[in-house]
Design an enzyme around this catalytic site. Structure first.
Site, PDB file in Angstrom:
ATOM      1  N   PHE A 131       0.864  -1.175   0.000  1.00 15.37           N
ATOM      2  CA  PHE A 131       0.000   0.000   0.000  1.00 15.37           C
ATOM      3  C   PHE A 131       0.902   1.226   0.000  1.00 15.37           C
ATOM      4  O   PHE A 131       1.685   1.432   0.928  1.00 15.37           O
ATOM      5  CB  PHE A 131      -0.908   0.002   1.236  1.00 15.37           C
ATOM      6  CG  PHE A 131      -2.067   0.959   1.128  1.00 15.37           C
ATOM      7  CD1 PHE A 131      -3.331   0.507   0.758  1.00 15.37           C
ATOM      8  CD2 PHE A 131      -1.906   2.312   1.380  1.00 15.37           C
ATOM      9  CE1 PHE A 131      -4.409   1.379   0.648  1.00 15.37           C
ATOM     10  CE2 PHE A 131      -2.978   3.199   1.274  1.00 15.37           C
ATOM     11  CZ  PHE A 131      -4.235   2.732   0.903  1.00 15.37           C
TER      12      PHE A 131
ATOM     13  N   GLY B 110       4.183  12.334   5.250  1.00 15.28           N
ATOM     14  CA  GLY B 110       4.126  11.124   6.074  1.00 15.28           C
ATOM     15  C   GLY B 110       2.908  11.175   6.974  1.00 15.28           C
ATOM     16  O   GLY B 110       1.862  10.606   6.671  1.00 15.28           O
TER      17      GLY B 110
ATOM     18  N   ILE C 256       7.797   2.176   1.549  1.00 11.50           N
ATOM     19  CA  ILE C 256       6.702   1.255   1.216  1.00 11.50           C
ATOM     20  C   ILE C 256       7.087  -0.180   1.597  1.00 11.50           C
ATOM     21  O   ILE C 256       8.001  -0.775   1.010  1.00 11.50           O
ATOM     22  CB  ILE C 256       6.318   1.358  -0.283  1.00 11.50           C
ATOM     23  CG1 ILE C 256       6.007   2.821  -0.658  1.00 11.50           C
ATOM     24  CG2 ILE C 256       5.146   0.434  -0.597  1.00 11.50           C
ATOM     25  CD1 ILE C 256       5.006   3.530   0.253  1.00 11.50           C
TER      26      ILE C 256
ATOM     27  N   ARG D 132      20.578 -17.383  35.051  1.00 14.65           N
ATOM     28  CA  ARG D 132      21.769 -16.585  35.355  1.00 14.65           C
ATOM     29  C   ARG D 132      21.974 -16.466  36.865  1.00 14.65           C
ATOM     30  O   ARG D 132      21.075 -15.998  37.579  1.00 14.65           O
ATOM     31  CB  ARG D 132      21.594 -15.181  34.733  1.00 14.65           C
ATOM     32  CG  ARG D 132      22.661 -14.185  35.109  1.00 14.65           C
ATOM     33  CD  ARG D 132      23.926 -14.434  34.363  1.00 14.65           C
ATOM     34  NE  ARG D 132      24.872 -13.348  34.557  1.00 14.65           N
ATOM     35  CZ  ARG D 132      26.153 -13.429  34.200  1.00 14.65           C
ATOM     36  NH1 ARG D 132      26.612 -14.539  33.621  1.00 14.65           N
ATOM     37  NH2 ARG D 132      26.957 -12.408  34.403  1.00 14.65           N
TER      38      ARG D 132
ATOM     39  N   GLN E 201      18.081  -5.116  29.425  1.00 17.60           N
ATOM     40  CA  GLN E 201      18.783  -4.752  30.665  1.00 17.60           C
ATOM     41  C   GLN E 201      18.942  -5.966  31.578  1.00 17.60           C
ATOM     42  O   GLN E 201      20.001  -6.172  32.168  1.00 17.60           O
ATOM     43  CB  GLN E 201      17.999  -3.633  31.375  1.00 17.60           C
ATOM     44  CG  GLN E 201      18.678  -3.074  32.614  1.00 17.60           C
ATOM     45  CD  GLN E 201      19.914  -2.241  32.287  1.00 17.60           C
ATOM     46  OE1 GLN E 201      20.092  -1.794  31.154  1.00 17.60           O
ATOM     47  NE2 GLN E 201      20.780  -2.062  33.271  1.00 17.60           N
ATOM     48  N   ILE E 202      17.909  -6.784  31.651  1.00 15.09           N
ATOM     49  CA  ILE E 202      17.976  -7.993  32.497  1.00 15.09           C
ATOM     50  C   ILE E 202      19.081  -8.935  32.000  1.00 15.09           C
ATOM     51  O   ILE E 202      19.736  -9.601  32.789  1.00 15.09           O
ATOM     52  CB  ILE E 202      16.585  -8.692  32.533  1.00 15.09           C
ATOM     53  CG1 ILE E 202      15.624  -7.841  33.367  1.00 15.09           C
ATOM     54  CG2 ILE E 202      16.678 -10.118  33.074  1.00 15.09           C
ATOM     55  CD1 ILE E 202      14.157  -8.268  33.293  1.00 15.09           C
TER      56      ILE E 202
ATOM     57  N   GLU F 277       2.480   3.210  10.341  1.00 12.89           N
ATOM     58  CA  GLU F 277       0.998   3.207  10.372  1.00 12.89           C
ATOM     59  C   GLU F 277       0.456   4.280  11.345  1.00 12.89           C
ATOM     60  O   GLU F 277      -0.569   4.091  11.995  1.00 12.89           O
ATOM     61  CB  GLU F 277       0.457   1.804  10.667  1.00 12.89           C
ATOM     62  CG  GLU F 277       0.920   0.823   9.586  1.00 12.89           C
ATOM     63  CD  GLU F 277      -0.076  -0.233   9.191  1.00 12.89           C
ATOM     64  OE1 GLU F 277      -1.242  -0.131   9.583  1.00 12.89           O
ATOM     65  OE2 GLU F 277       0.319  -1.153   8.450  1.00 12.89           O
TER      66      GLU F 277
HETATM   67  N1  CAA Z   1     -12.147   6.100   8.649  1.00  9.84           N
HETATM   68  C1  CAA Z   1     -12.824   6.614   7.607  1.00  9.84           C
HETATM   69  N2  CAA Z   1     -12.749   7.929   7.250  1.00  9.84           N
HETATM   70  C2  CAA Z   1     -11.946   8.724   7.987  1.00  9.84           C
HETATM   71  C3  CAA Z   1     -11.210   8.249   9.096  1.00  9.84           C
HETATM   72  C4  CAA Z   1     -11.342   6.875   9.414  1.00  9.84           C
HETATM   73  N3  CAA Z   1     -10.660   6.342  10.436  1.00  9.84           N
HETATM   74  N4  CAA Z   1     -10.497   9.250   9.623  1.00  9.84           N
HETATM   75  C5  CAA Z   1     -10.783  10.340   8.905  1.00  9.84           C
HETATM   76  N5  CAA Z   1     -11.650  10.018   7.929  1.00  9.84           N
HETATM   77  C6  CAA Z   1     -12.242  10.923   6.948  1.00  9.84           C
HETATM   78  C7  CAA Z   1     -13.079  11.972   7.682  1.00  9.84           C
HETATM   79  O1  CAA Z   1     -14.401  11.521   7.892  1.00  9.84           O
HETATM   80  C8  CAA Z   1     -13.020  13.122   6.734  1.00  9.84           C
HETATM   81  O2  CAA Z   1     -13.925  12.906   5.657  1.00  9.84           O
HETATM   82  P1  CAA Z   1     -15.162  13.899   5.365  1.00  9.84           P
HETATM   83  O3  CAA Z   1     -14.568  15.243   5.104  1.00  9.84           O
HETATM   84  O4  CAA Z   1     -15.833  13.300   4.181  1.00  9.84           O
HETATM   85  O5  CAA Z   1     -15.999  13.901   6.609  1.00  9.84           O
HETATM   86  C9  CAA Z   1     -11.636  13.004   6.136  1.00  9.84           C
HETATM   87  O6  CAA Z   1     -11.224  11.655   6.293  1.00  9.84           O
HETATM   88  C10 CAA Z   1     -10.642  13.945   6.757  1.00  9.84           C
HETATM   89  O7  CAA Z   1     -10.609  13.720   8.142  1.00  9.84           O
HETATM   90  P2  CAA Z   1      -9.733  14.624   9.109  1.00  9.84           P
HETATM   91  O8  CAA Z   1     -10.125  16.045   8.925  1.00  9.84           O
HETATM   92  O9  CAA Z   1      -9.809  14.035  10.487  1.00  9.84           O
HETATM   93  O10 CAA Z   1      -8.284  14.414   8.464  1.00  9.84           O
HETATM   94  P3  CAA Z   1      -6.921  15.151   8.746  1.00  9.84           P
HETATM   95  O11 CAA Z   1      -6.397  15.678   7.503  1.00  9.84           O
HETATM   96  O12 CAA Z   1      -7.045  16.029   9.939  1.00  9.84           O
HETATM   97  O13 CAA Z   1      -5.938  13.914   9.086  1.00  9.84           O
HETATM   98  C11 CAA Z   1      -4.941  12.227  10.394  1.00  9.84           C
HETATM   99  C12 CAA Z   1      -6.223  12.982   9.961  1.00  9.84           C
HETATM  100  C13 CAA Z   1      -5.420  11.352  11.512  1.00  9.84           C
HETATM  101  C14 CAA Z   1      -3.823  13.101  10.887  1.00  9.84           C
HETATM  102  C15 CAA Z   1      -4.493  11.373   9.192  1.00  9.84           C
HETATM  103  O14 CAA Z   1      -3.932  12.175   8.221  1.00  9.84           O
HETATM  104  C16 CAA Z   1      -3.520  10.272   9.592  1.00  9.84           C
HETATM  105  O15 CAA Z   1      -3.924   9.220  10.053  1.00  9.84           O
HETATM  106  N6  CAA Z   1      -2.208  10.506   9.364  1.00  9.84           N
HETATM  107  C17 CAA Z   1      -1.209   9.477   9.558  1.00  9.84           C
HETATM  108  C18 CAA Z   1      -1.005   8.715   8.303  1.00  9.84           C
HETATM  109  C19 CAA Z   1      -0.368   7.388   8.545  1.00  9.84           C
HETATM  110  O16 CAA Z   1      -0.755   6.645   9.445  1.00  9.84           O
HETATM  111  N7  CAA Z   1       0.607   7.057   7.731  1.00  9.84           N
HETATM  112  C20 CAA Z   1       1.237   5.772   7.832  1.00  9.84           C
HETATM  113  C21 CAA Z   1       1.615   5.333   6.476  1.00  9.84           C
HETATM  114  S1  CAA Z   1       1.112   3.749   6.036  1.00  9.84           S
HETATM  115  C22 CAA Z   1       2.243   2.659   6.645  1.00  9.84           C
HETATM  116  O17 CAA Z   1       3.037   2.944   7.483  1.00  9.84           O
HETATM  117  C23 CAA Z   1       2.021   1.317   6.068  1.00  9.84           C
HETATM  118  C24 CAA Z   1       3.196   0.419   6.038  1.00  9.84           C
HETATM  119  O18 CAA Z   1       3.757   0.207   4.991  1.00  9.84           O
HETATM  120  C25 CAA Z   1       3.570  -0.364   7.266  1.00  9.84           C
END
Ligand code: CAA
Length: 385
Positions: free
Chosen positions: A123, A131, A157, A268, A336-337, A363
């Site tokens: 993904f 980020g 990714i 130990r 540490q242990i 995530e």
């Molecule tokens: N489920 C469904 N929809 C959601 C939601 C959820 N959990 N959270 C937010 N939304 C929707 C909201 O309903 C809103 O939609 P509408 O306008 O239609 O109502 C829209 O998304 C925007 O919501 P927010 O205003 O709350 O969004 P925001 O811009 O303030 O951001 C945030 C929210 C929580 C900071 C978000 O940007 C976030 O989670 N950021 C972190 C991103 C992340 O986790 N990145 C990790 C990368 S992936 C990874 O690491 C995978 C890997 O390979 C291991």
């Protein structure tokens, strides 16, 4: 666990524990050194039904509940966190997203080989400059006849090099902020999809983390996942489920660290007796076990809410936040242990310590989880349950 596990859940846990401790554990330390992708394990895990656990059988998944999934994922993480992260991304944010938002054709074509574990998925949301705030991503997709042409660069990714099927987010309408982001399914070998830099990481060394570059990458419009503008919602929904998975990974690694610490402390001897007899150390072990149990219960809470079809965003973030911070404290204490032996590669705790470090980052960082939790509490003006 507030409720007893069912016989089926216990059976899955016991089957995966047996497989993980016999097969996955055997080569985990070596993989950490060589950075070799765990193809053999993943192939067997596909055969055992672990790569699309929550997908219904008609799409070659197992139709298992989320509780069974987190039990299985924790067991894999107990032995090898690198193998566990591939399983986690595949099950949650890849398979679930295609199942939930895909068309029947997309489910047939893309989901079946993923859910059966024949291929690996990824993904691609994060970018070099986007980020925690993926809304401000710059990858863009432009409609050209029956296709979309994608240009941009994705970073960090998971499985980027080894994935056959990638869900990528891209802006289709700059003016609409999060509602202008769409998600596309892109297959390996599509011209213009380039695997870039492969990161050399501190932990999870056998899981590949790469840049993915899209250079005039043309995908048919049939590969649009959901509707135009659904990309951010798809990512957020997938991350809710993914975050329960990171809690499960944390719990698996923490259990391994606690077990290793207990084993070492009993063996130990210093000052004429096993160090496990010293109260200072016994209290550390009591705190470790208590924190681990609290994290496990939060994970079960989020997973059971998901299984009941309730909104579980807040609880998933709580479980991820608490469990990922907990495993960092626990692996440090376990090391540490072990004293000096904790610092060398003859014992597994130094690997646990390095592997756990990213759990508070990917995530969604701990800081992002606190934003999600506080936003939901303040929005509803009530406690989260
Ligand atoms: N489920 C469904 N929809 C959601 C939601 C959820 N959990 N959270 C937010 N939304 C929707 C909201 O309903 C809103 O939609 P509408 O306008 O239609 O109502 C829209 O998304 C925007 O919501 P927010 O205003 O709350 O969004 P925001 O811009 O303030 O951001 C945030 C929210 C929580 C900071 C978000 O940007 C976030 O989670 N950021 C972190 C991103 C992340 O986790 N990145 C990790 C990368 S992936 C990874 O690491 C995978 C890997 O390979 C291991």
């Amino acid at each position: 666990m507030l409720h007893k596990l069912t016989n089926e859940q216990l059976m899955i846990q016991s089957m995966v524990r047996d497989f993980s401790r016999k097969v996955v554990a055997a080569t985990a330390a070596e993989r950490d050194q060589t950075k070799e992708f765990p193809w053999d394990n993943l192939k067997k895990m596909g055969e055992l039904g672990l790569m699309g656990m929550m997908i219904p059988p008609e799409y070659e998944g197992q139709g298992a509940d989320t509780i069974s999934y987190v039990l299985a994922l924790s067991e894999i993480a107990y032995s090898c966190a690198s193998t566990a992260v591939v399983m986690s991304v595949q099950n949650s944010i890849v398979c679930n997203s295609i199942y939930q938002f895909g068309t029947e054709v997309q489910r047939e074509k893309f989901l079946k080989p993923l859910a059966s574990g024949k291929i690996i998925g990824a993904f691609a949301l994060t970018e070099p400059d986007a980020g925690s705030d993926p809304v401000r991503q710059s990858t863009a997709a432009v409609k050209a006849g029956d296709d979309y042409i994608i240009n941009g660069e994705k970073r960090f990714i998971t499985s980027g090099k080894n994935a056959e099927t990638i869900i990528v987010t891209a802006k289709t309408d700059e003016s609409k902020m999060h509602k202008g982001i769409s998600a596309f399914i892109v297959q390996k070998g599509t011209p213009g999809l380039i695997v870039g830099n492969i990161e050399d990481k501190m932990g999870l060394r056998a899981s590949d983390t790469t840049d993915l570059i899209f250079e005039n990458c043309r995908v048919p419009k049939e590969n649009l996942l959901g509707k135009e503008g659904d990309g951010f919602k798809i990512a957020m929904t997938g991350l809710d489920s993914g975050r329960i998975g990171i809690a499960a990974q944390s719990i698996g690694v923490a259990q391994a660290a606690l077990d290793a610490a207990v084993k070492y402390a009993k063996k130990r001897k210093q000052f004429g007796q096993p160090i496990s007899k010293f109260q200072g150390l016994r209290w550390i072990i009591a705190d470790m076990a208590t924190e681990l149990e609290a994290a496990r219960q939060l994970m079960f809470l989020a997973a059971s809410m998901k299984d009941r079809g309730e909104k579980y965003t807040t609880q998933a973030s709580m479980a991820k936040l608490f469990a990922s911070e907990m495993v960092n404290r626990l692996t440090a204490k376990a090391l540490q242990i072990h004293g000096g032996y904790g610092f060398i590669k003859d014992y597994p705790v130094e690997r646990f310590y390095r592997d756990a470090r990213v759990f508070t980052i990917y995530e969604g960082t701990s800081e992002i989880q606190r934003i999600v939790i506080s936003n939901n509490i303040l929005k509803d003006n009530r406690s989260p349950r």
